[in-house]
Design a protein around this motif. Structure first.
Motif, PDB file in Angstrom:
ATOM      1  N   ALA A 157      -4.129   9.609   3.945  1.00  0.00           N
ATOM      2  CA  ALA A 157      -4.141  10.182   5.295  1.00  0.00           C
ATOM      3  C   ALA A 157      -3.004   9.633   6.148  1.00  0.00           C
ATOM      4  N   ILE A 158      -2.509   8.461   5.775  1.00  0.00           N
ATOM      5  CA  ILE A 158      -1.436   7.816   6.550  1.00  0.00           C
ATOM      6  C   ILE A 158      -0.061   8.205   6.017  1.00  0.00           C
ATOM      7  N   ASN A 159       0.112   8.066   4.697  1.00  0.00           N
ATOM      8  CA  ASN A 159       1.459   8.282   4.125  1.00  0.00           C
ATOM      9  C   ASN A 159       1.612   9.630   3.432  1.00  0.00           C
ATOM     10  N   GLY A 160       0.523  10.405   3.291  1.00  0.00           N
ATOM     11  CA  GLY A 160       0.602  11.717   2.671  1.00  0.00           C
ATOM     12  C   GLY A 160       0.828  11.704   1.181  1.00  0.00           C
ATOM     13  N   ARG A 161       0.657  10.552   0.547  1.00  0.00           N
ATOM     14  CA  ARG A 161       0.926  10.422  -0.873  1.00  0.00           C
ATOM     15  C   ARG A 161      -0.358  10.091  -1.632  1.00  0.00           C
ATOM     16  N   GLY A 162      -0.407  10.516  -2.887  1.00  0.00           N
ATOM     17  CA  GLY A 162      -1.533  10.186  -3.739  1.00  0.00           C
ATOM     18  C   GLY A 162      -1.344   8.834  -4.385  1.00  0.00           C
ATOM     19  N   THR A 163      -2.282   8.490  -5.248  1.00  0.00           N
ATOM     20  CA  THR A 163      -2.233   7.190  -5.902  1.00  0.00           C
ATOM     21  C   THR A 163      -2.530   7.355  -7.386  1.00  0.00           C
ATOM     22  N   GLY A 164      -2.087   6.391  -8.177  1.00  0.00           N
ATOM     23  CA  GLY A 164      -2.351   6.429  -9.607  1.00  0.00           C
ATOM     24  C   GLY A 164      -1.356   7.273 -10.377  1.00  0.00           C
ATOM     25  N   ALA A 165      -1.698   7.516 -11.644  1.00  0.00           N
ATOM     26  CA  ALA A 165      -0.812   8.284 -12.525  1.00  0.00           C
ATOM     27  C   ALA A 165      -0.810   9.757 -12.131  1.00  0.00           C
TER      28      ALA A 165
END
Length: 248
Positions: A157-165
């Motif tokens: 919600a802050i950086n607009g990016r997902g996480t993990g592979a």
């Protein structure tokens, strides 16, 4: 001796080879190189004329006895997702796609190999090496990038990016009149997500957000189960002899 200006595109014709979509048919392609300072403008003109890009090559079918390959583009402003497509969007609400520079990575190639082995074991790309993959992603003289889909994380919600592979990726060209999905692949273990359809739906939204009228999907081939899915995104325009014709 006839000479041509360096920026004038030269077109070539491939030898006949077995068609990957229709049994018993042979395919030929006309192609040219997309290099130099005019590559971006040439890619625009050719894409609008039914060509597709692969690395620094623009090509289109030029088969002698068949005209089954039809260029397709979605009419973004008028597109309405079907009930099943809305369910697919909801099913993937935990994913976020992030535009990234078209730089290859070992993580991407691992996913690419898993996708090919599971979905296209008999296809022409099955023998692609790490170097081949790197060339497919980064060898470009046009405006292109990757859209990388990952699961949402605590900071999304802050950086607009997902996480993990990565769960899925799409190599996407940006044109003056639309986005062109050059190549996409996804985690075969996530087949229940219908990620191929999801990426198209997501790219429709991306084109709309950019104020672009079209999403180019490449070729629809009537009678080919591999290409049937492209007919589900309507309204769309298909390129026939007289020009682009709308299909509801």
């Amino acid at each position: 001796m006839t000479s041509h200006p360096r920026d004038t595109p030269q077109f070539y014709l491939t030898a006949p080879s077995p068609c990957p979509y229709l049994p018993g048919q042979e395919e030929r392609k006309v192609f040219t190189h997309l290099v130099g300072r005019r590559a971006r403008d040439l890619n625009e003109i050719l894409t609008q004329g039914g060509f597709r890009r692969s690395q620094t090559i623009a090509y289109r079918p030029a088969c002698e006895t068949c005209r089954a390959c039809i260029s397709v583009r979605v009419v973004v402003a008028d597109f309405l997702a079907s009930t099943s497509q809305r369910r697919i969007l909801q099913r993937n609400v935990d994913l976020v796609g992030t535009p990234e520079p078209n730089r290859p990575s070992s993580e991407q190639y691992t996913l690419f190999r898993r996708y090919l082995d599971a979905r296209h074991g008999d296809g022409g790309m099955i023998d692609m090496t790490v170097l081949d993959y790197a060339m497919m992603i980064e060898d470009s003289h046009v405006d292109t990038h990757l859209v990388v889909y990952r699961r949402r994380g605590p900071d999304t919600a802050i950086n607009g990016r997902g996480t993990g592979a990565p769960v899925a990726l799409c190599l996407t060209d940006v044109l003056s009149d639309g986005l062109s999905m050059v190549y996409s692949f996804y985690d075969p273990a996530e087949a229940s997500r219908s990620l191929g359809t999801y990426m198209i739906l997501d790219h429709v939204r991306r084109a709309e957000a950019l104020g672009l009228p079209y999403l180019y999907l490449g070729y629809w081939v009537g009678g080919s189960r591999k290409m049937d899915y492209k007919a589900r995104f309507k309204p769309q325009e298909r390129l026939y002899g007289p020009g682009w014709q709308r299909v509801e």
